[in-house]
Each structure stands twice: as structure tokens, then as C-alpha cells.
Design an enzyme around this catalytic site. Structure first.
Site, short mmCIF file in Angstrom:
data_model
loop_
_atom_site.label_atom_id
_atom_site.label_comp_id
_atom_site.label_asym_id
_atom_site.label_seq_id
_atom_site.Cartn_x
_atom_site.Cartn_y
_atom_site.Cartn_z
N ASP A 238 36.22 36.20 39.56
CA ASP A 238 36.08 37.68 39.32
C ASP A 238 34.91 37.63 40.11
O ASP A 238 34.17 36.57 40.81
CB ASP A 238 34.36 37.27 38.13
CG ASP A 238 33.63 37.91 37.77
OD1 ASP A 238 35.06 39.07 37.07
OD2 ASP A 238 32.47 38.80 37.42
N GLU B 88 39.35 38.59 41.89
CA GLU B 88 40.10 40.41 41.73
C GLU B 88 39.31 40.19 43.21
O GLU B 88 38.08 40.06 42.94
CB GLU B 88 39.57 39.99 40.41
CG GLU B 88 38.73 41.11 40.09
CD GLU B 88 37.71 41.55 39.45
OE1 GLU B 88 37.69 42.09 38.05
OE2 GLU B 88 36.44 40.77 38.67
C1 NOJ Z 1 35.81 41.96 36.00
C2 NOJ Z 1 35.49 41.44 34.52
O1 NOJ Z 1 36.90 41.79 35.16
C3 NOJ Z 1 34.67 42.56 34.12
O2 NOJ Z 1 35.04 42.01 32.79
C4 NOJ Z 1 33.72 41.52 34.09
O3 NOJ Z 1 32.42 42.18 33.37
C5 NOJ Z 1 32.78 41.83 35.62
N1 NOJ Z 1 34.18 41.44 36.66
C6 NOJ Z 1 31.18 41.13 35.58
O4 NOJ Z 1 31.20 40.13 34.90
#
Ligand code: NOJ
Length: 538
Positions: A207, A266
Site C-alpha cells: 500500500d 502501489e
Molecule cells: C491505498 C488504498 O488502496 C486505499 O484504499 C487506502 O485508503 C489508502 N491507500 C490508505 O491506506
């Protein structure tokens, strides 16, 4: 390439499960691990399965759910609402038995403010864990230390009355950012990676990993034009700092010390060039590029996104593609218009014939649509804050539509979000029995991809320079060439190719239409309305 050379994360397809919406095993209205185990046959291991090679599970750790699991209160256990550690072990066994690898979501940029580390950190300035998070003095007049903004709205600094300092949170104030510059934090998180690998987990989705490090001096970000506060800055100092590379090398060395493990990151900040820097040897196996999620239904835009990504990813990295996820509206709703199912087939062919690992978001295989929700039903914090300009991410997180029974077979009690009203007609059970359903088409595409070296690894070459109605491209491997043609319009098209591929004899292998119309004649391709066609050189 023989079957034995297949690398699961490179040659396979990965299915993204938003756990709380997938299947409820204990009838509390929330999806959970036992529910998922009961539905693994949907994914692989039975003649009726979709045929995916791995699943990525959204966070299943204990969490106060301020951001639905992305606020973790313990990195090494499972929230009792989702199951137990014994359930995780059973999931790994049952998934592996079916040839499914399991990726967990690691949320290492921030924890929950209820994590014991943060409770200690905020207890006093002298606490040994104080420096596990990012604390700073106020500027005169109790102003925050810099101008950084939170992604979810408002400033990124929260004042702590008890200890008279600010702490930094890139997302909600209940999600304080961890201090990656503290070696003890880094050691603990890397040990957490080992903990899950030792248990048999096959890899991770990371993440917002590119936000782990912030500039050590926390300078102000320069301003730019934008709608929301967060967009009104160039994110020069709060993300993408050079220290990232060293941390990724350490993580990669850990992954490589176990057999066949992989990670997909990500990235934060747009643009394929920026994202591509993070994949390759001593970096990550793959990094998401969200270009497809921003593309309008326009072949030229998709083609440009593919060409840019193909050019950006280094030779020792590997691309991946995604049309939908838990943070963006579902593509069946984005693109559907008056012909949602026909368009969803073209989109499926687009995703599953790229040179890059496809990520399939749960429910897209049956064409699930965004949930229609009233304001009072919105749970997602940014949705509550910005309604009606932005309605949050609940619409794309609806309960999986398994069958036509009450609650779509997701649960025997009222689900945490309502089921989509179309579930009686649109569900897995109905589509599995219909050889012409979207689900059956996904299966056929996945099977074709599995059997075809050209579709898995072949070079991408566009055959139309400026595509208006349709895209056509080759996927060329040393011993096999596929030609893919996608009609983005509801009318029959006769398309002239700018590049006429050799050899000139093509055999149609798969069409998205029950009565295929696709044909290649010299430099011209004919496609029926919304037809997606895969040919192989004869
Ligand atoms: C990216 C995640 O995909 C999202 O759902 C989340 O709210 C944020 N990061 C914070 O962790």
C-alpha cells in the site's frame, strides 16, 4: 517456453479480493476468510473455475476500520471478524492445493492510531516509541510544521494537546505515518514480512509504498493548480524520496531468500515513468500503473497508455494492468453506457491480452456495476467529507453477487453494504451455467492466455497508428503470433491497418460474440458491433 518455465506472477492472472465484500462465512454481514475458502473453487481448481493463478487479499488485520482495514492495529494477526490465524493457514493450504498463490496487503506507510505503537508514541515525549511516528513542534501561533495536506482532506498534521506537538498523517488523522527513518521501525516491518513469508504467504501488495519516506527536513511542497487541497501541491517532499530504493532492495532480498515470492507495489504520484522506476531487480517485481483506470472509452487513449507503459518498464521489470479496483469506480459502470455487457467483453479482452500481468477485481468477471447509494448509506470517510462532489469508494465495494437468493448468496444476514439491485439477473450461478455469459468469456480468455506463449510474453505491436473506432495489435513470441482486434463501437467496422502483419493467413480463435463476424482480408479487418477477436497466425 514450456509449462515448467511458467512464473506465476508473470504468466498468470491475479484476482483482487476486497475481503469484507467477497463472501460471509459466519453470517455477520462482513466477508471473511472462511467465506473466501468456501468459494475458492470459483477461482481455480475445478473444471468450472475462472482460472486465476493468485489472489490479493485486502487487509485482514485487526483494525478499527476508520479506512476499512487500511488502518492496521496489529500487523501480525487477523481481525477476529475475518477469522483466525488457523483460518489463514487453512486458506493457504486450500488455495495452494488449487494452484492459487496468496498475496497479502501490507500497509506500512501508516498504522492505526489504535496500534499499541502509536498509543505508546503519543503517551509522552519521552516514550521509547515516540520516534516511531513523525512528531514535530508547532510553528509560532500553533501553526503546523509545514503546508502538507492529507489525501482525504484537510491538513496532514494533527495537534496532540497532551504532549503539545503535531504528528503527521498522509491519510486520516486516525492513520499516523510511521517513521521509516527510525531503524527500529524498519527492522520491525521487515521482520513482519518474514513472519508472513514463513507462514507460507506467496507475496504482497504494498500500500502506497512510495510514501514510506518523507524528506528529512519536511520542507513545504510547492503550490500547483488543483481542486482539492491535496491536489493543490506538487508532491516533491512528502513522497518518492531517494531512500525508497534502498528499502526496496532490502525487501527484495528478503523475498528472494524464499522460493517463488513476489511483490507488487502501489506507487503514489501519477505517470508511468515514475512508477516504472520502482520495478526491476533489487526493486519490486511489478508496480501498478493506473493509466487504464483513468482512460475514457477511447482506443487511442488505451493504446497510448500501453505504449507508454511498455516503453517505461525496464527490461528487468514486468508490466501489469488493472481496469478496476477498490478505489475507483468499476469499469463496467465507467464504460458501460447502453451496452454494458458487450463493452465489458471488449474491456476483458483488452485486459487479458496485454503483455503484463492482469489484475481482475472481484465481480468484474460477471460485469458487476457500481452500487447506487444514498448519502445516508455512504461509509467511506472521503465520501462523507466530499459528498456530492465525490461520493467515496463504497459504490465499487459492493457484496459479491453469487446467486439469486436473498443478499445475493453473499450472506444470510444484511450485508455491511447493500447488494446491487441487479443481483437476481447478474450473478455467478447464472453466468456459470450460460456458455455465452461474460463469466464464460473471461474463462475462455484466461484459458487462451494460459495456453499461449504469445499472449503471455509476446512483444506488443500496434497495427493502427491513430485508432478511432478499433484497436488492433500483434503479440509476437518467437514461435507464435497472436493478433487482437477490439471494436470499441456498437456498429460493424471495416478497419484498414497501417501495418500489415506477416504472415497473412490468420485463424480466428476466440470472439466475444456468440456469432462471430471478425475476419481479416489483406490489410482490412472486419469486426462486428463491440466484437473482440483473437486470431493466431495459421
Ligand atoms: C491505498 C488504498 O488502496 C486505499 O484504499 C487506502 O485508503 C489508502 N491507500 C490508505 O491506506
Amino acid at each position: 517456453m514450456t509449462a515448467d518455465d511458467r512464473v506465476w506472477w508473470q504468466d498468470g492472472a491475479i484476482y483482487h479480493i476486497y475481503l469484507r465484500s467477497f463472501a460471509d462465512g459466519n453470517d455477520d454481514g462482513l466477508g471473511d476468510i472462511p467465506g473466501l475458502i468456501a468459494h475458492l473453487d470459483h477461482l481455480n481448481g475445478s473444471p468450472e473455475s475462472l482460472g486465476v493463478d493468485a489472489i490479493w487479499l485486502s487487509p485482514c488485520y485487526p483494525s478499527p476500520d476508520k479506512d476499512f482495514g487500511y488502518d492496521v492495529a496489529d500487523y501480525r494477526s487477523v481481525d477476529p471478524r475475518y477469522g483466525t490465524m488457523a483460518d489463514v493457514r487453512r486458506l493457504l493450504d486450500e488455495a495452494h492445493r488449487r494452484g492459487i498463490r496468496v498475496l497479502l496487503d501490507l500497509v506500512f506507510n501508516h498504522s492505526s492510531d489504535q496500534h499499541p505503537w502509536f498509543l505508546e508514541s503519543r503517551a509522552s515525549r519521552q516514550n521509547p516509541r515516540r520516534d516511531w511516528y513523525i512528531w514535530r513542534e508547532a510553528k509560532p501561533g500553533r501553526r503546523p510544521p509545514n503546508n502538507w495536506q492529507s489525501v482525504f482532506g484537510g491538513r496532514a498534521w494533527e495537534w496532540d494537546e497532551a504532549t503539545q506537538q503535531f504528528y503527521y498523517h498522509m491519510f486520516l488523522k486516525e492513520q499516523p505515518d510511521l517513521n521509516w527513518r527510525n531503524p527500529a521501525v524498519r527492522r520491525e516491518l521487515m521482520d513482519t514480512v518474514r513472519f508472513w513469508l514463513d507462514l507460507g504467504v506467496d507475496g504482497f501488495r504494498l500500500d502506497v509504498f512510495s510514501a514510506w519516506f518523507k524528506h528529512a527536513d519536511l520542507p513545504d511542497n510547492p503550490p500547483r493548480l488543483g481542486l482539492r487541497g491535496f491536489d493543490r501541491q506538487h508532491h516533491v517532499y512528502d513522497v518518492n524520496q531517494p531512500e525508497m530504493f534502498e528499502a526496496l532492495a532490502e525487501l527484495r532480498a528478503i523475498l528472494d531468500s524464499y522460493p517463488e515470492r513476489a511483490a507488487v507495489g502501489e506507487p503514489f504520484g501519477d505517470g508511468p515513468a515514475l512508477a516504472a522506476r520502482y520495478c526491476g531487480q533489487q526493486r519490486l517485481h511489478m508496480v501498478f500503473n493506473f493509466a487504464f483506470t483513468h482512460c475514457p472509452w477511447n482506443p487511442a487513449r488505451f493504446q497510448r497508455a500501453i505504449q507508454e507503459w511498455d516503453a517505461a518498464v525496464p527490461p528487468d521489470g514486468w508490466p501489469c494492468y488493472v481496469l478496476s479496483n477498490h478505489d475507483v469506480p468499476r469499469h463496467a459502470s465507467r464504460y458501460g453506457g447502453r451496452h454494458p455487457d458487450a463493452v465489458a467483453r471488449v474491456a476483458a479482452a483488452l485486459l487479458l491480452t496485454q503483455r503484463g500481468t492482469p489484475f481482475i477485481y472481484y465481480g468484474e468477471e460477471i460485469g458487476m456495476q457500481n452500487l447506487p447509494l444514498r448519502r445516508s448509506q455512504i461509509m467511506d470517510p472521503p465520501g462523507r467529507r466530499y459528498w456530492p462532489i465525490y461520493k467515496g469508494r463504497d459504490p465499487e465495494r459492493g457484496p459479491m453477487q453469487w446467486d439469486a437468493s436473498p443478499n445475493a448468496g453473499f450472506s444470510r444476514t444484511r450485508p455491511w453494504l447493500p447488494v446491487h439491485p441487479d443481483y437476481r439477473a447478474r450473478n455467478v450461478d447464472a453466468q456459470r451455467r450460460d456458455p455465452n455469459s461474460l463469466f464464460s468469456y473471461y474463462r475462455a480468455l484466461l484459458r487462451l492466455r494460459r495456453e499461449s506463449p504469445a499472449l503471455r510474453r509476446g512483444r506488443f505491436q500496434a497495427l493502427i497508428q491513430d485508432p478511432r473506432q478499433a484497436m488492433a495489435y500483434l503479440r509476437a513470441a518467437p514461435d507464435e503470433t497472436a493478433l487482437v482486434a477490439l471494436n470499441f463501437t456498437p456498429s460493424t467496422q471495416h478497419i484498414r491497418l497501417d501495418i500489415v502483419p506477416e504472415p497473412s493467413r490468420w485463424e480466428l480463435r476466440l470472439s466475444s460474440l456468440a456469432s462471430p463476424q471478425a475476419a481479416i482480408c489483406g490489410s482490412e479487418i472486419r469486426l462486428g458491433p463491440h466484437e473482440a477477436a483473437v486470431f493466431f497466425a495459421a
